[in-house]
Design a protein around this motif. Structure first.
Motif, PDB file in Angstrom:
ATOM      1  N   ASP A   1      -3.620  -7.955   4.418  1.00 55.99           N
ATOM      2  CA  ASP A   1      -4.443  -6.853   4.869  1.00 55.99           C
ATOM      3  C   ASP A   1      -3.391  -5.903   5.281  1.00 55.99           C
ATOM      4  OD1 ASP A   1      -3.856  -8.790   7.083  1.00 55.99           O
ATOM      5  OD2 ASP A   1      -5.219  -8.103   8.358  1.00 55.99           O
ATOM      6  N   GLU A   2      -2.378  -6.644   5.764  1.00 64.87           N
ATOM      7  CA  GLU A   2      -1.122  -5.552   6.120  1.00 64.87           C
ATOM      8  C   GLU A   2      -0.622  -4.782   4.833  1.00 64.87           C
ATOM      9  OE1 GLU A   2       1.308  -7.542   9.774  1.00 64.87           O
ATOM     10  OE2 GLU A   2       1.444  -8.560   7.831  1.00 64.87           O
ATOM     11  N   ALA A   3      -0.556  -5.381   3.812  1.00 66.72           N
ATOM     12  CA  ALA A   3       0.219  -5.089   2.592  1.00 66.72           C
ATOM     13  C   ALA A   3      -1.033  -3.919   2.032  1.00 66.72           C
ATOM     14  CB  ALA A   3       0.350  -6.134   1.679  1.00 66.72           C
ATOM     15  N   MET A   4      -2.235  -4.043   2.343  1.00 61.84           N
ATOM     16  CA  MET A   4      -3.199  -3.063   1.944  1.00 61.84           C
ATOM     17  C   MET A   4      -3.341  -2.063   2.437  1.00 61.84           C
ATOM     18  SD  MET A   4      -4.515  -4.086  -1.166  1.00 61.84           S
ATOM     19  CE  MET A   4      -4.710  -5.501  -2.227  1.00 61.84           C
ATOM     20  N   HIS A   5      -2.860  -2.176   4.012  1.00 65.20           N
ATOM     21  CA  HIS A   5      -3.070  -0.850   4.638  1.00 65.20           C
ATOM     22  C   HIS A   5      -2.443   0.416   4.118  1.00 65.20           C
ATOM     23  CE1 HIS A   5      -2.861   1.654   8.499  1.00 65.20           C
ATOM     24  NE2 HIS A   5      -3.623   0.838   8.821  1.00 65.20           N
ATOM     25  N   PRO A   6      -2.953   1.540   4.322  1.00 66.17           N
ATOM     26  CA  PRO A   6      -2.645   2.717   3.711  1.00 66.17           C
ATOM     27  C   PRO A   6      -1.287   3.258   4.229  1.00 66.17           C
ATOM     28  CG  PRO A   6      -4.714   3.149   4.982  1.00 66.17           C
ATOM     29  CD  PRO A   6      -4.381   1.675   4.907  1.00 66.17           C
ATOM     30  N   LEU A   7      -0.855   2.717   5.395  1.00 61.18           N
ATOM     31  CA  LEU A   7       0.615   3.271   5.695  1.00 61.18           C
ATOM     32  C   LEU A   7       1.617   2.577   5.024  1.00 61.18           C
ATOM     33  CD1 LEU A   7       0.297   3.711   9.660  1.00 61.18           C
ATOM     34  CD2 LEU A   7       0.430   5.330   8.008  1.00 61.18           C
ATOM     35  N   ALA A   8       1.330   1.353   4.286  1.00 60.74           N
ATOM     36  CA  ALA A   8       2.260   0.512   3.835  1.00 60.74           C
ATOM     37  C   ALA A   8       2.903   1.414   2.311  1.00 60.74           C
ATOM     38  CB  ALA A   8       2.006  -0.906   3.477  1.00 60.74           C
ATOM     39  N   LEU A   9       3.940   1.588   2.253  1.00 58.55           N
ATOM     40  CA  LEU A   9       4.427   2.719   1.177  1.00 58.55           C
ATOM     41  C   LEU A   9       5.689   1.814   0.406  1.00 58.55           C
ATOM     42  CD1 LEU A   9       3.491   5.669   0.543  1.00 58.55           C
ATOM     43  CD2 LEU A   9       6.025   6.191   1.670  1.00 58.55           C
ATOM     44  N   VAL A  10       5.458   1.880  -0.956  1.00 60.24           N
ATOM     45  CA  VAL A  10       6.409   1.551  -1.707  1.00 60.24           C
ATOM     46  C   VAL A  10       7.322   2.852  -2.149  1.00 60.24           C
ATOM     47  CG1 VAL A  10       6.881   0.830  -4.303  1.00 60.24           C
ATOM     48  CG2 VAL A  10       4.965  -0.147  -3.228  1.00 60.24           C
ATOM     49  N   VAL A  11       8.588   2.869  -1.789  1.00 63.87           N
ATOM     50  CA  VAL A  11       9.114   4.013  -1.636  1.00 63.87           C
ATOM     51  C   VAL A  11      10.120   4.097  -2.761  1.00 63.87           C
ATOM     52  CG1 VAL A  11      11.329   4.858  -0.472  1.00 63.87           C
ATOM     53  CG2 VAL A  11       9.377   4.132   0.878  1.00 63.87           C
ATOM     54  N   THR A  12      10.154   5.230  -3.425  1.00 61.77           N
ATOM     55  CA  THR A  12      11.054   5.642  -4.699  1.00 61.77           C
ATOM     56  C   THR A  12      11.875   6.867  -4.615  1.00 61.77           C
ATOM     57  OG1 THR A  12       9.247   7.219  -5.487  1.00 61.77           O
ATOM     58  CG2 THR A  12       9.196   4.940  -6.209  1.00 61.77           C
ATOM     59  N   GLY A  13      12.012   7.338  -3.394  1.00 61.10           N
ATOM     60  CA  GLY A  13      12.752   8.606  -3.136  1.00 61.10           C
ATOM     61  C   GLY A  13      12.708   9.102  -1.772  1.00 61.10           C
TER      62      GLY A  13
END
Ligand code: MTE
Length: 296
Positions: free
Chosen positions: A178-190
């Protein structure tokens, strides 16, 4: 007016674009307010971002060195391309992604987040990336998927810190699903609208802004959905100092120092550290009923 090429830093281009976006923001404010992402407490939009130089010259990246001021130099020859990200484990559709496939599939957005390191310093960083939830949903986690494990790349030939036993390699981190699904959790590319610099975790890292920086794993090669909680590299190294959650919490001191205050890189006076790094409105409900002294 003549502008020398040296003056046109990505940072300056980004700042100019930001002021233009600011003018148009009124029109979309209603739409984004619904997401609850871009309020001052969410995106740190009201805070002045650190400069590209500050963000790129003071790094924790033990695969290269434990000396924050030399990481950028040691990471210069690291090769972030080609790169494959594997998503596997308790999912219906395991798959691997090339970086350009990720770029085609997921719209990138700019998000300004605070970053609070467990050591007591902080920055404000304009990341570019996409929601981790979107990536995970593509692989359809099954009903056994309760946790998400992230693993960095293992390349001792390029990452000289991996030749030392400072941590258990490859660097590993984890989140509850549920933490990973939280909208603030970001995969960063830049960063600042440009590809991510090597020292900041190219080509892919996490930004989980309500947790201490060590949860924001760099150079991610594998994501594995699991039924039981993974043991991170930091938990393995010092279980009494680093817990699974790593939530920013001024009320829980590190065994060797207080977490009540922090120094923003570029400033001298210390400022108060906020619960969940200022994102409590959005994430505190994930931990309702939990003893946060025990689950640190
Ligand atoms: N990821 C990997 N693979 N290796 C690391 O040593 N350090 C973490 C995190 N991610 C680390 C990592 C820590 S302690 C912090 S504070 C942040 O990266 C720092 O990110 P930055 O250098 O972009 O500021």
């Amino acid at each position: 007016m003549l502008i020398r090429p040296s003056e046109v830093t990505p940072e300056r281009v980004w700042q100019e674009r930001r002021s233009l976006l600011g003018a148009a923001a009124g029109a979309v404010a209603g739409a984004v307010a619904g997401l609850g992402l871009h309020g001052p407490a969410a995106g740190a939009e009201t805070e002045r971002p650190n400069t590209l130089e500050q963000i790129g010259r003071y790094n924790n990246y033990y695969e290269f060195s434990s000396n924050k001021e030399v990481v950028w130099k040691l990471a210069e020859d690291f090769k972030p391309a080609p790169w494959t990200l594997v998503v596997e484990g308790e999912v219906e559709r395991p798959r691997s992604w090339a970086i350009d496939e990720l770029h085609r599939r997921f719209a990138q957005e700019d998000r300004v987040y605070r970053l609070r390191c467990v050591e007591g310093w902080s920055m404000v960083v304009p990341w570019r990336g996409f929601a981790l939830a979107e990536l995970l949903k593509e692989s359809r986690p099954n009903s056994r998927a309760k946790y998400v494990e992230f693993t960095s790349v293992l390349r001792p030939a390029e990452m000289i810190g991996q030749r030392l036993a400072t941590l258990r390699w490859p660097y590993t981190e984890g989140l509850r699903i549920d933490e990973a699904m939280h909208p603030l959790a970001l995969v960063v590319t830049g960063l600042y609208g440009q590809p991510l610099p090597n020292q900041n975790g190219a080509p892919l890292r996490l930004a989980v802004p309500w947790k201490y920086g060590f949860k924001s794993i760099k150079a991610i090669a594998r994501i594995r959905l699991l039924e039981t909680a993974p043991v991170s590299s930091w938990m393995n190294a010092a279980p009494s100092e680093y817990g699974f959650y790593g939530n920013v919490n001024p009320e829980v001191p590190h065994p060797r120092w207080t977490q009540k205050r922090e120094v923003r890189i570029g400033e001298v006076a210390k400022r108060a550290t906020l619960p969940f790094n200022g994102y409590a409105d959005q994430v505190a409900s994930l931990y309702a009923g939990m003893d946060l002294q025990q689950h640190f």
